[in-house]
Design a protein around this motif. Structure first.
Motif, PDB file in Angstrom:
ATOM      1  N   UNK A 255      10.464  17.724 -15.590  1.00 33.25           N
ATOM      2  CA  UNK A 255       9.708  18.946 -15.299  1.00 33.25           C
ATOM      3  C   UNK A 255       8.865  18.762 -14.027  1.00 33.25           C
ATOM      4  N   UNK A 256       8.354  17.531 -13.829  1.00 34.64           N
ATOM      5  CA  UNK A 256       7.557  17.268 -12.622  1.00 34.64           C
ATOM      6  C   UNK A 256       8.433  17.382 -11.367  1.00 34.64           C
TER       7      UNK A 256
ATOM      8  N   UNK B 190       2.344  11.842  -4.757  1.00 29.80           N
ATOM      9  CA  UNK B 190       3.798  11.755  -4.603  1.00 29.80           C
ATOM     10  C   UNK B 190       4.449  13.103  -4.904  1.00 29.80           C
ATOM     11  N   UNK B 191       3.868  13.834  -5.844  1.00 31.16           N
ATOM     12  CA  UNK B 191       4.362  15.198  -6.122  1.00 31.16           C
ATOM     13  C   UNK B 191       4.246  16.035  -4.836  1.00 31.16           C
ATOM     14  N   UNK B 192       3.086  15.895  -4.167  1.00 33.78           N
ATOM     15  CA  UNK B 192       2.850  16.655  -2.940  1.00 33.78           C
ATOM     16  C   UNK B 192       3.825  16.209  -1.841  1.00 33.78           C
ATOM     17  N   UNK B 193       4.091  14.903  -1.767  1.00 33.20           N
ATOM     18  CA  UNK B 193       5.007  14.382  -0.737  1.00 33.20           C
ATOM     19  C   UNK B 193       6.394  14.987  -0.912  1.00 33.20           C
ATOM     20  N   UNK B 194       6.887  15.008  -2.164  1.00 32.05           N
ATOM     21  CA  UNK B 194       8.239  15.540  -2.405  1.00 32.05           C
ATOM     22  C   UNK B 194       8.267  17.030  -2.043  1.00 32.05           C
ATOM     23  N   UNK B 195       7.182  17.740  -2.408  1.00 30.19           N
ATOM     24  CA  UNK B 195       7.131  19.182  -2.097  1.00 30.19           C
ATOM     25  C   UNK B 195       7.167  19.397  -0.575  1.00 30.19           C
TER      26      UNK B 195
ATOM     27  N   UNK C 183       6.321  12.542 -10.967  1.00 29.28           N
ATOM     28  CA  UNK C 183       5.379  12.350 -12.092  1.00 29.28           C
ATOM     29  C   UNK C 183       4.376  11.241 -11.768  1.00 29.28           C
ATOM     30  N   UNK C 184       4.738  10.409 -10.775  1.00 26.22           N
ATOM     31  CA  UNK C 184       3.978   9.194 -10.517  1.00 26.22           C
ATOM     32  C   UNK C 184       2.512   9.454 -10.140  1.00 26.22           C
ATOM     33  N   UNK C 185       2.268  10.395  -9.242  1.00 28.69           N
ATOM     34  CA  UNK C 185       0.882  10.701  -8.848  1.00 28.69           C
ATOM     35  C   UNK C 185       0.872  12.070  -8.179  1.00 28.69           C
TER      36      UNK C 185
ATOM     37  N   UNK D  28       0.865  -1.170   0.000  1.00 25.01           N
ATOM     38  CA  UNK D  28       0.000   0.000   0.000  1.00 25.01           C
ATOM     39  C   UNK D  28       0.908   1.229   0.000  1.00 25.01           C
ATOM     40  N   UNK D  29       0.709   2.137  -0.968  1.00 22.20           N
ATOM     41  CA  UNK D  29       1.622   3.295  -1.030  1.00 22.20           C
ATOM     42  C   UNK D  29       1.393   4.238   0.151  1.00 22.20           C
ATOM     43  N   UNK D  30       2.371   5.088   0.419  1.00 24.02           N
ATOM     44  CA  UNK D  30       2.304   5.972   1.587  1.00 24.02           C
ATOM     45  C   UNK D  30       1.683   7.318   1.201  1.00 24.02           C
TER      46      UNK D  30
END
Ligand code: ACO
Ligand code: KIV
Ligand code: MG
Length: 521
Positions: free
Chosen positions: A86-87, A58-63, A53-55, A25-27
């Motif tokens: 770019x993502x 995940x973009x929000x998690x990295x930010x 780029x994955x979802x 289950x992804x985090x």
């Protein structure tokens, strides 16, 4: 990121990227942030927080992680395609410092069968990706996926091209955990011998554990000139996992003379906590025998080892549990323990050897251990106070149990009947679940108010014969007690486990009263 000390190994943590890829289950961004904060305190240098780029998540998690890190550099992964790069920029723009990690596979099987490209196309894509990433940040990592199975000429050519395009770190992954330490060390050595611009980038390795070589391969790579290793807490990662952070960090620390004086920035006393948080958030328990962080990593159950450790811990412990953040080692009493262990346990309970016959106690201990498997300090103490026919006598026995539980609007209710000495008593009560309701009844029936500190349920056997085993640890007046229950009904197993612990507490109370009486006389 620039570290200008040739002895310093950069720890690149990929628990949140490669580690997360191994979870069922992804985090969520919040869960990732919780782990990232622990990794930051642990002293890792780079945190690969995800694949933007994955979802959107995940973009929000990295930010989110980029905005909250105090020391480590945040990093996002991308394929060698414009939109992924770019993502990464989108997720991390505005930060003072961040890393874009771009990769493409270079082995024949991946190039031909997966990417369906020519090797020349792949080199061109690598150069284009690195060049694009460098427009966004001066910290760009490039990986040759499946480097372990890449022909060395192809690997040298790709590494040289990536560095020329501006990669500041070049990563050599053994993506499928295929290589052996000597072989992998030679790959790294060949790169240093043959790539003319190799000194313009940090060489990194990313080893998988399919043949159990991830730690050995990573260390060999360091001995051949690599200065970044990619790791995950508890060795989490695709399939058999990534190189485990705790294993390399503690090897570099423990065998530093053999590792040429290399060192990391890992705060080793934070390792146990990081391991527990990752295991909890990822719902991925640490196997007991996992090096450094498993529950058995600092445990001794056999007499010869216990004797050695009691005389000098270093006989069987090459690192101390304290150095990785555990409170102490664990000495379990089993039928494999010897007299030194028994004597030491009784001494810690305040009994001088002159007050008991060691051979007699040891003989009785062995009989008890053969019956019970594990013997606790209070069981041992009971041997001194009770005659052999009474040492396991029970005060509380389960006669019957009834529970009502269910979905919405049903209050879990239990009714428990216990044999207490020669009498029988019944109690009913509610709880926040059926087990809690049963425990509340048992507490009232026994009069023993203890705090539940651990509850573990495990299936024993399979199919129609499967039973549920419940193990509980409870704290009573500053002392830890254990109880075990086994039944085809897990609520009954739970009740039996707590009653088992209550019987031990009851016996310990008789002993305490007797000791008090003796003192007053
Ligand atoms: C070794 C590793 O750990 S690599 C990292 C693995 N991690 C992940 O895959 C997790 C995140 N992945 C994802 O969210 C998705 O797979 C995405 C968003 C990256 C891509 O999703 P989709 O576009 O639907 O493609 P899908 O995953 O099915 O297939 C991968 C595609 O990328 C291509 N590809 C794979 N690696 C690379 C690369 N490094 N550079 C360029 N293209 C690549 C594949 O050839 C395939 O292309 P095709 O569609 O032309 O056949
Ligand atoms: C993305 C790369 C570094 C990877 O995870 C691998 O090759 O195993
Ligand atoms: Mg990997």
């Amino acid at each position: 990121m620039a570290i200008n000390d040739d002895k310093r190994v950069i720890i690149f943590d990929t628990t949140l990227r490669d580690g997360e890829q191994a979870l069922q289950s992804s985090l969520s961004p919040k869960q990732k942030l919780q782990i990232a904060m622990i990794l930051d305190q642990l002293g890792v240098d780079v945190i690969e927080a995800g694949f933007p780029i994955s979802s959107p998540g995940d973009m929000e998690a990295v930010r989110l992680i980029g905005q909250n890190l105090k020391n480590a550099t945040v990093c996002g992964l991308s394929r060698a395609v414009d939109k992924d790069i770019d993502a990464c920029y989108e997720a991390m723009k505005g930060l003072d410092h961040y890393r874009i990690h771009t990769f493409i596979a270079t082995s024949d099987i991946h190039v031909q069968d997966k990417l369906k490209k020519s090797f020349d196309d792949v080199v061109e894509m690598a150069v284009r990706a690195v060049t694009r990433a460098r427009k966004y940040t001066d910290d760009v990592e490039f990986s040759c996926e499946d480097a372990g199975r890449t022909p060395i000429d192809h690997l040298c050519r790709t590494v040289e091209a990536a560095i020329k395009a501006g990669a500041t770190t070049v990563n050599i992954p053994d993506t499928v955990g295929y290589t052996l330490p000597y072989e992998f060390g030679n790959i790294i050595k060949s790169l240093f011998d043959r790539v003319p611009n190799i000194d313009k980038a940090v060489i990194s390795v990313h080893c998988h554990n399919d043949l159990g070589m991830a730690t050995a391969n990573s260390l060999t790579a360091l001995q051949n000139g690599a200065r970044q290793i990619e790791v995950a807490v508890n060795g989490l990662g695709e399939r058999a996992g990534n190189c485990s952070l705790e294993e390399v960090a503690m090897t570099i620390k423990t065998r530093s003379e053999y590792m040429g004086g290399l060192y990391t920035g890992i705060v080793s006393t934070n390792i146990a906590r990081a391991s527990q948080v990752v295991a909890g958030v990822c719902n991925e328990p640490v196997p007991p025998h996992k090096a450094i962080v498993g529950s058995n990593a600092f445990a001794h159950s056999s007499g010869i080892h216990q004797d050695g450790v009691l005389k000098n811990r270093s006989t069987y412990e090459i690192i101390t549990p304290e150095s990785v953040g555990f409170k102490e080692n664990n000495l379990h009493m089993t039928a494999r323990s010897g007299r030194h262990m028994i004597k030491s346990c009784l001494a810690s309970l305040g009994y001088d050897e002159s007050t008991y016959d060691l051979d007699d106690v040891y003989a009785r201990f062995l009989k008890l251990a053969d019956r019970k498997g594990q013997v606790f300090d209070y069981d041992l103490e009971a041997l001194l106070f009770f005659s052999p026919d009474k040492e396991e006598e029970t005060q509380f026995e389960l006669e019957s149990l009834n529970v009502i539980s269910g979905g919405k609007n049903v209050i879990p209710t239990a009714s428990v009947r216990l044999k207490i000495g020669k009498r029988t008593r019944t109690e009913s009560g509610t709880g926040n679940g059926p087990v809690d309701a049963v425990f509340n009844c048992i507490t009232r029936l026994t009069g023993i108010r203890c705090e539940l500190t651990n509850y573990v349920i495990a299936a024993k056997g399979s199919g129609m014969n499967a039973q549920g085993q419940v193990d509980v640890d409870v704290m009573y007046q500053g002392r830890q007690y254990h109880g075990k229950g086994l039944s085809t009904d897990v609520i009954e197993s739970s009740a039996l486990a707590l009653i088992h612990a209550c019987n031990s507490i009851y016996r310990a109370r008789i002993i305490a009263d007797e000791k008090l009486e003796n003192k007053e006389k």
